[in-house]
Structure formats: C-alpha cells, structure tokens
Write an enzyme that holds these catalytic residues in place. Structure first.
Site, PDB file in Angstrom:
ATOM      1  N   MET A  71      70.344  37.587 -55.097  1.00 29.22           N
ATOM      2  CA  MET A  71      71.603  38.145 -54.614  1.00 29.22           C
ATOM      3  C   MET A  71      72.733  37.128 -54.723  1.00 29.22           C
ATOM      4  O   MET A  71      73.871  37.481 -55.057  1.00 29.22           O
ATOM      5  CB  MET A  71      71.452  38.624 -53.167  1.00 29.22           C
ATOM      6  CG  MET A  71      72.669  39.373 -52.646  1.00 29.22           C
ATOM      7  SD  MET A  71      73.020  40.881 -53.597  1.00 29.22           S
ATOM      8  CE  MET A  71      71.923  42.042 -52.782  1.00 29.22           C
ATOM      9  N   PHE A 104      60.268  13.496 -23.139  1.00 28.15           N
ATOM     10  CA  PHE A 104      59.640  13.870 -24.409  1.00 28.15           C
ATOM     11  C   PHE A 104      59.619  15.384 -24.574  1.00 28.15           C
ATOM     12  O   PHE A 104      59.138  16.108 -23.706  1.00 28.15           O
ATOM     13  CB  PHE A 104      58.212  13.310 -24.467  1.00 28.15           C
ATOM     14  CG  PHE A 104      57.454  13.702 -25.700  1.00 28.15           C
ATOM     15  CD1 PHE A 104      57.842  13.215 -26.940  1.00 28.15           C
ATOM     16  CD2 PHE A 104      56.373  14.561 -25.633  1.00 28.15           C
ATOM     17  CE1 PHE A 104      57.151  13.574 -28.099  1.00 28.15           C
ATOM     18  CE2 PHE A 104      55.675  14.928 -26.768  1.00 28.15           C
ATOM     19  CZ  PHE A 104      56.073  14.426 -28.008  1.00 28.15           C
ATOM     20  N   GLN A 105      60.151  15.861 -25.675  1.00 27.76           N
ATOM     21  CA  GLN A 105      60.241  17.281 -26.033  1.00 27.76           C
ATOM     22  C   GLN A 105      61.015  18.109 -25.004  1.00 27.76           C
ATOM     23  O   GLN A 105      60.790  19.307 -24.868  1.00 27.76           O
ATOM     24  CB  GLN A 105      58.844  17.870 -26.269  1.00 27.76           C
ATOM     25  CG  GLN A 105      58.170  17.307 -27.520  1.00 27.76           C
ATOM     26  CD  GLN A 105      56.939  18.063 -27.945  1.00 27.76           C
ATOM     27  OE1 GLN A 105      56.248  18.669 -27.126  1.00 27.76           O
ATOM     28  NE2 GLN A 105      56.634  18.027 -29.239  1.00 27.76           N
ATOM     29  N   GLU A 152      56.320  28.591 -35.210  1.00 25.47           N
ATOM     30  CA  GLU A 152      56.909  29.378 -34.121  1.00 25.47           C
ATOM     31  C   GLU A 152      57.890  30.426 -34.632  1.00 25.47           C
ATOM     32  O   GLU A 152      58.005  31.502 -34.043  1.00 25.47           O
ATOM     33  CB  GLU A 152      57.617  28.457 -33.120  1.00 25.47           C
ATOM     34  CG  GLU A 152      56.694  27.559 -32.318  1.00 25.47           C
ATOM     35  CD  GLU A 152      56.399  26.225 -32.973  1.00 25.47           C
ATOM     36  OE1 GLU A 152      55.735  25.380 -32.333  1.00 25.47           O
ATOM     37  OE2 GLU A 152      56.840  26.029 -34.143  1.00 25.47           O
ATOM     38  N   LYS A 157      56.900  23.030 -16.510  1.00 23.65           N
ATOM     39  CA  LYS A 157      55.446  22.888 -16.522  1.00 23.65           C
ATOM     40  C   LYS A 157      54.850  22.874 -15.120  1.00 23.65           C
ATOM     41  O   LYS A 157      53.761  23.429 -14.894  1.00 23.65           O
ATOM     42  CB  LYS A 157      55.034  21.617 -17.274  1.00 23.65           C
ATOM     43  CG  LYS A 157      53.518  21.505 -17.443  1.00 23.65           C
ATOM     44  CD  LYS A 157      53.099  20.411 -18.396  1.00 23.65           C
ATOM     45  CE  LYS A 157      51.580  20.430 -18.585  1.00 23.65           C
ATOM     46  NZ  LYS A 157      51.136  19.400 -19.566  1.00 23.65           N
TER      47      LYS A 157
END
Length: 556
Positions: free
Chosen positions: A467, A113-114, A51, A163
């Site tokens: 760096m 969940f999630q 993602e 959802k």
C-alpha cells in the site's frame, strides 16, 4: 471467605463469565499466574509469543464473540507491549480488559526494576485505567472494569495491580454481575419524529452502516430497516458482514477503496442514514463535498460523534439496535424503485474486476470466498490485502471480518486469528496478511502450532510494502523509499521450522488445489502466494479528494 488478591482476580473473572485469557508471565504478575495454575480447570490461559500478540488475540476473541476479551502482562516492558493492542481496540470500540501487575506499593515512584506507570501511559487509549494499591478495592475495580468496557460505546479498560495486592488476603463475597443495559435513555421522541419525517420525504435514500451495527448486534434490524426504507446499503470497513453482502441491496464498501457504485450513490442520494459510523476520513474523503446532495441522519450511541467530522441534519442518540427497532415499528414501508434501478445499473456498469489468468491478491481472496461460501471468520493485517479482503470476500454475517480499522495495525491478524479460533474451535478461521505485515508478528505462528489451532494463514507476497508503494507510485513520483522487500526470507521454511505446514503458490492453477488441501488438513497452515509487486487496490480516491472522484486502473 478469605482469599488472596490473585485468587480474587480469578473469582471475579469467573463472575464475569470469562473462560479464556491471553497473556505472558513475568516477575510482578507471578502471584496471578500461580492462581491461574490453581484455576486452570475453569480458566484457559493461552500463552502467546509476545504480549502484543496477547492483546490482539483478546481483541479477536472479543470481535468474534461480542464478549469482553481479557489479556494479562507483567510490569514494565510486558505492560508496554500491550499498548498497541489496547490502542487498536480503543480505535475500533472493542470491549477489552487488560490486567497488568506492577511493582509493590512501597517501590512505586522509585524507578524500581520494571516499574512503569502503565495506567498513565494508557489513559488516552482506554475508556478507563487505574492502579489498585489496596486489596479491598480489587474486586470492585474488576467488576467496574467489565461494566465500563461493555457499557454504551464499548472499549478497552486497563487495571494495574501492585504485586503486594496480588498476595494480600481479603474477605471475598461473590457478586452476580448486573446485566449491561442498552442505552435507551437518550433516545428522544422529538429526534425520532424528525428522523421519520426525513425518511418519509426521501426519494433517493442511502444507508451507510458502520461498525456500531455489529457492536450492538443490530444486523437483523438493519436488514429490516433497509427493506422498509427500500434503500441500497453501503458499509464501512468495520461493518463488513453487518449486512448480508449477497443481498442485491448491498453496493460494496464506501470511501477511499470503496466501489464506484457506493461512492456515486452516496454523492447522488438525497438522504444518507448513517448508522453506527464515525465518518472516518477514509470513508468521507473531502468532508466539504461528502454526500453533498443529501440530508444526513446519524444514529449513534456516542453523542461525541454527532457533528464531529460531518455536519448532520438530524440525529438520534442511543443503542442503534433499539433505535432501529423504534424506527422499524413506526415507519411506513417506503418504495423507491427508480432509485434502486439506477443504483443497480451502476453496479452492472462498475463491477470489481481482476485478471483471471494470473495470480493476484483479489483472485486469491475471491477463490477463498468461493471455497468457503462465505462461511469463515476472516482476519487481516493492514494494507492492500486488507482492502482486497473487504472487496472480494462475500461476508454473509457479522463478526466474521476482524481487522484493525481505526489504528491500522500491521501485525494484528495472526493474534486476532488465535482469539477467533479459540473462541470458535469449530469454525474455519483464515488470516489474510501481506509479506510486510507477516514479519511484524509471525512469532505467533509458534502460538498457533503449540495449541494446534487449525488456522490457515494466507500471505499475499508481492515483495514490497504494497500500500505504501502504491501511494509512492501514484503520488510520490515512483520514488520507492524503503518499500522494497526483495530479500532472502523463505516463509515456507520459516513456518515449517515453527511446526506449521507451508505451501508456496505461484499460479491460479496451483491455487485451488492448494487451498482445498490446506483446509482439509485441519492443522496450522501457511500459504505463501507470490503476486506481482505492482498489483494495486482499485477503485481509489486520492487523499483529500471527493469520493465521487474515484478512479480505477482503466481511468488511468
């Protein structure tokens, strides 16, 4: 007509002119992905490997086009994986709409969940974030998101959709988007008069252009302003390409790794016209001594930037394209031959140099610039190669340098190159990265090969975190704590396993033929260039020092 929430998302994206989205599916967002299947002939979806890659790709798409980039992810870890990309866009004022799906409304607040409050998580790094729990609010929210992302100072917006909303039915009516008006109302006549007065009194004017010039599509107005003011031009990192770097007025980048000419000229000038800049600490150094001999005139769309980091003597608030239009139409042509001659002398005295007989980061980038004639879109990760990309590639036009400036996001470049190439399939896209940065998101090479994108990725491999090691060398007594990458990673085998063509270059003699062959393939290519681990980025200003305390390798 009656549509479900997911179809409404698709229709609203089409309303806004969206043709491409970047994302990754999951349980909570399945309804939206089902709708994407139905709309696949009108909206292209690029499945990334992660993602974060999707958010960087949407960001790169936005920077390369000026349009709003769109990314999607499911709830929980899918949504939180977007956060770094959203923050990257926020720091650099990039218009982005991130669409996430959450658990059903009845499950919110129950540690389902999630489940995560992604709107709350991203509130500090977005212009606007909200959760949508009623399908009737969905279309207005999407339209509002796109408007906010583009209005005034651009930036990212996050929409989280439960959802149940993505599946609920609702009456949908198409709405033609209102044109995004440039911010004109805040351009005040007294401010213009004061600006013109400073301009006419200046004997040693200097223009400092920032990323806002590119965001407002004001490059042509900037070129005309520089001509009329008869002044040299320096740019921030985010403004690479805002001013044609083949123009003799261009003095190079300003700040920590800016040219000596730019740093000295800003210190010596009597008027600094700052256009679309936020006076980042990497540009100003010690703000108490920054432009110490100059009056400062700041032009910016965001009033919050005025007197935030550097105190100004005058300012004009508004879209800088419109401000420059006004100033160009009302200012007389200025003439500063002695000042320009002095700056030109400094350019001759303090050129950027690198050894021509060994393979170095600057040499690689200069050769790519020569072969492409500056006609490519360059993306970068963050670190030494990023600075060399700003110093040694000659950018001729805006939206050709895509890099994470404000947040400094390692792993940005590969995803951004995907967005740029998808946006401009006929343009050459080259991604410069370091071996440390490449490890962060090299999984997106699989996205490149899956979509057969002809991106050339050039790894400047010095086997260290370059760096950070440079700072350890200069300021930490050469205590190289966790910056050495002398391991068994074989980047050529790695990328070939993912379907790309891999090359390894160890000398300047090998470089040009390899680059030419790679660019003629029109296929996914990764070139690993082995350089010395002690190559450094010069010139440099020590942290907290004045920018005129700039030093080079010779000074050491």
């Amino acid at each position: 007509m009656q549509l479900n929430g997911s179809q409404i998302v698709m229709e609203c994206l089409l309303e806004q002119g969206v043709d491409t989205v970047f994302g990754y599916p999951g349980g909570a967002i399945l309804n939206i992905y089902d709708a994407l299947y139905e709309y696949s002939d009108r909206i292209r979806h690029i499945l990334t490997s992660h993602e974060q890659g999707a958010s960087h790709a949407a960001d790169g798409y936005a920077r390369a086009t000026g349009k709003v980039g769109v990314c999607m992810a499911t709830s929980g870890p899918g949504a939180t994986n977007l956060v770094t990309g959203i923050a990257t866009a926020y720091m650099d004022s990039i218009p982005l709409v991130a669409i996430t799906a959450n658990v059903g409304t009845a499950l919110l607040g129950k540690d389902s969940f999630q489940e995560i409050d992604i709107a709350g998580v991203t509130m500090p790094i977005t212009k606007y974030s909200m959760i949508i729990k009623n399908v009737k609010d969905l279309a207005p929210a999407i339209r509002k998101a796109f408007r906010i992302a583009q209005t005034g100072r651009p930036g990212p917006v996050l929409l989280d959709i439960t959802k149940d909303v993505t599946g609920a039915m609702c009456e949908y009516l198409s709405v033609e988007p209102e044109p995004i008006a440039r911010q004109k109302f805040s351009i005040q006549e007294p401010d213009i008069i004061q600006a013109l007065d400073l301009i006419e009194k200046a004997e040693r004017p200097m223009i400092f252009a920032g990323g806002g010039v590119i965001l407002s599509d004001a490059s042509e107005e900037l070129a005309e302003f520089a001509r009329r003011l008869d002044a040299p031009v320096t740019c921030s990192l985010m403004a690479q390409g805002a001013f044609d770097q083949a123009n003799p007025r261009y003095t190079g980048m300003l700040g920590m790794h800016g040219t000596k000419t730019s740093n000295y000229a800003v210190t010596e000038c009597d008027l600094l016209v700052a256009i679309g800049v936020r006076f980042s600490d990497r540009c100003t150094g010690n703000t108490a001594t920054f432009a110490k001999n100059a009056k400062i005139l700041q032009l910016d769309v965001d009033p919050a930037e005025i007197n935030k980091n550097v105190m100004t003597d005058a300012s004009v608030i508004g879209d800088v394209k419109l401000i420059l239009d006004v100033l160009n139409s009302r200012m007389g042509e200025q003439h500063h031959p002695e000042w320009l001659a002095h700056v030109s002398d400094m350019q001759q005295k303090y050129p950027l140099t690198y050894p021509a007989d060994v393979l170095t980061g600057p040499g690689v980038i200069a050769k790519v610039s020569e072969l492409t004639k500056g006609d490519a879109i360059i993306t970068t990760d963050v670190g030494q190669h990023q600075m060399w990309s700003a110093q040694y590639y000659t950018y001729r036009s805006p939206r050709t340098f895509l890099s994470s400036g404000g947040l400094g996001t390692m792993g940005y470049g590969v995803g951004a190159s995907i967005g740029a190439q998808v946006a401009h399939p006929d343009k050459r896209v080259i991604n410069f990265t370091g071996d440390g940065c490449f490890r962060m998101n090299f999984n997106e090479i699989a996205t490149i090969t899956r979509n057969n994108l002809p991106i050339v990725t050039v790894i400047i491999n010095n086997h260290v975190l370059g760096m950070v090691r440079q700072w350890q060398t200069l300021f930490y007594g050469k205590r190289y704590s966790n910056t050495i990458l002398e391991d068994k990673m074989d980047f050529v085998k790695l990328v070939e396993a993912m379907g790309a063509k891999g090359y390894r270059v160890r000398s300047m003699e090998e470089l040009e033929p390899t680059l030419k062959e790679a660019m003629e393939l029109h296929a996914p290519v990764v070139i690993e260039c082995i350089v010395d681990h002690d190559d450094k980025v010069f010139p440099m200003v020590a942290p907290g020092a004045s920018i005129d305390d700039v030093f080079s390798a010779e000074d050491m």
